[in-house]
Scaffold this motif. Structure first.
Motif, short mmCIF file in Angstrom:
data_model
loop_
_atom_site.label_atom_id
_atom_site.label_comp_id
_atom_site.label_asym_id
_atom_site.label_seq_id
_atom_site.Cartn_x
_atom_site.Cartn_y
_atom_site.Cartn_z
N HIS A 182 -22.88 20.05 -16.93
CA HIS A 182 -23.77 21.20 -17.01
C HIS A 182 -24.94 20.89 -17.94
O HIS A 182 -24.89 19.93 -18.70
N GLU A 183 -25.96 21.71 -17.87
CA GLU A 183 -27.15 21.50 -18.68
C GLU A 183 -26.87 21.86 -20.13
O GLU A 183 -26.25 22.87 -20.44
N LEU A 184 -27.35 20.99 -21.05
CA LEU A 184 -27.18 21.23 -22.48
C LEU A 184 -28.49 21.64 -23.12
O LEU A 184 -29.56 21.15 -22.76
N GLN A 185 -28.39 22.57 -24.05
CA GLN A 185 -29.52 22.92 -24.91
C GLN A 185 -29.30 22.12 -26.21
O GLN A 185 -28.46 22.48 -27.02
N GLN A 216 -31.77 31.02 -31.88
CA GLN A 216 -32.76 31.17 -30.83
C GLN A 216 -32.32 30.50 -29.53
O GLN A 216 -32.48 31.07 -28.44
N LEU A 217 -31.76 29.30 -29.64
CA LEU A 217 -31.33 28.59 -28.43
C LEU A 217 -30.16 29.31 -27.76
O LEU A 217 -30.10 29.41 -26.53
N VAL A 218 -29.22 29.79 -28.57
CA VAL A 218 -28.07 30.49 -28.00
C VAL A 218 -28.52 31.76 -27.29
O VAL A 218 -28.09 32.06 -26.17
N ALA A 219 -29.40 32.53 -27.94
CA ALA A 219 -29.89 33.77 -27.32
C ALA A 219 -30.60 33.48 -26.01
O ALA A 219 -30.42 34.19 -25.01
N VAL A 261 -20.70 32.28 -22.82
CA VAL A 261 -19.65 33.04 -23.52
C VAL A 261 -18.96 32.15 -24.55
O VAL A 261 -18.62 32.61 -25.65
N ASN A 262 -18.77 30.89 -24.21
CA ASN A 262 -18.16 29.96 -25.15
C ASN A 262 -19.01 29.82 -26.42
O ASN A 262 -18.49 29.70 -27.53
N ASP A 263 -20.33 29.86 -26.26
CA ASP A 263 -21.23 29.70 -27.40
C ASP A 263 -21.41 30.97 -28.22
O ASP A 263 -21.41 30.94 -29.44
#
Length: 349
Positions: free
Chosen positions: A66-69, A109-112, A155-157
């Motif tokens: 999956h794509e990672l930030q 910010q990345l999580v949001a 949800v995991n994050d």
């Protein structure tokens, strides 16, 4: 959220500086395996001047499904190091000596942003699926899987409370309900420590559990008052309607289809559409049922106010004999661990 490192001592010093502001699961670069990174936001603390670290990081990233930030921590002494980080797909670069001050805000910010993107994708996926079924067209299995994967990562994050904070804002009631149930299912499945394939399949089933409502008239779906017997029968037809449509399309495996068909069954035989009892109700269906009831109790509807999570659990506790008590006890622990007071207040507004 994960922090990947090639030097545990260096990373341990960073974590001491961060203190309780950032809760990160530390994984050594060499220890990453398929399915290790269950979140979409990752901090990389690597020595990018080492060719071995770069080669290993590239190999590990290629294996992630999956794509990672990604946030990369860099020394700040080498332009080549920065170029390497951008080439790895970094969204943000932070010099290590600034990490204690800058990393918490950048992670937030990345999580949001990741949660917002996953929520929008889930809503768009639901819209497409409901429209396709209403028009007797095929539903896109790859799109459902992709949406479920992004949802699980988000949800995991951020946890269930962070997911629901944004789900409350969805105007269309059926979409809001499906998004909420899918988030609660994903969070609970992760809490149970189920295999990643089971988590993904359960989340797919949750996204589509009410797909049969695409065939139910809006006048019945959105009726503010009590349904009459005829209307109730139409509503109670939605699990079989959805199951029939998906089965004809060859969609998903038997566990997913069964959970969609039987998410309104009770262990005492009082549910529908088949009046199953006890062991006839599968584990997948039991889990979807728990999360469906809980989410429905939290939601605002024209005919009822939203319930606080603690009140919802008390109502479910009184359903002894109808729902799986072992799963419910663990579900109660999950709710107490993952619903901070802030989200409970939002639910009650």
């Amino acid at each position: 959220m994960y922090l990947i490192t090639d030097d545990y001592e260096r990373t341990a010093e960073l974590l001491r500086s961060l203190g309780p502001r950032c809760v990160l699961d530390v994984v050594m670069l060499d220890d990453i395996r398929a399915g290790t990174l269950g979140g979409c936001v990752v901090v990389w603390d690597l020595d990018l001047s080492r060719s071995r670290s770069c080669e290993t990081a590239r190999m590990k990233m290629d294996a992630v499904e999956h794509e990672l930030q990604s946030i990369f921590l860099v020394s700040g002494r080498s332009a080549l190091e920065n170029v390497q980080a951008w080439a790895f797909g970094a969204r943000v670069l932070i010099t290590r000596h600034r990490a204690p001050a800058e990393l918490p805000a950048q992670l937030g910010q990345l999580v949001a942003a990741a949660v917002t993107a996953a929520l929008k994708l889930t809503v768009a996926t639901l819209d497409n699926a409901f429209s396709a079924l209403a028009l007797n067209k095929p539903i896109s299995h790859p799109q459902i899987l992709r949406s479920a994967s992004f949802l699980v990562d988000a949800v995991n994050d951020v946890g269930i409370s962070g997911w629901l904070d944004q789900a409350w804002e969805i105007d269309e009631l059926t979409s809001q309900h499906c998004v909420m149930v899918a988030g609660v299912v994903a969070g609970y499945a992760l809490h149970l420590g189920l295999p990643s394939r089971d988590v993904l399949d359960l989340t797919c089933a949750a996204i589509l559990h009410d797909i049969g409502k695409a065939k139910v008239p809006l006048s019945i779906l959105n009726k503010p008052g009590k349904l009459n017997d005829e209307e109730r029968a139409i509503i109670e037809s939605h699990p079989r309607t959805g199951w029939n449509c998906l089965r004809r399309q060859g969609f998903g495996d038997s566990r997913v289809l069964d959970a969609i068909l039987h998410h309104h069954e009770y262990l005492d035989g009082s549910g529908y559409p088949d009046g199953l009892c006890g062991d006839e109700v599968t584990d997948f269906a039991r889990i979807i049922t728990l999360c469906d009831i809980f989410s429905a109790l939290l939601e605002r509807r024209p005919y009822k106010p939203p319930r606080d999570p603690d009140v919802a659990l008390e109502i479910m506790r009184a359903m002894h004999g109808k729902i799986d008590q072992d799963l419910f006890r663990e579900f109660s622990r999950f709710v107490s661990l993952t619903f901070p007071r802030q989200s409970r207040e939002i639910a009650a507004v």
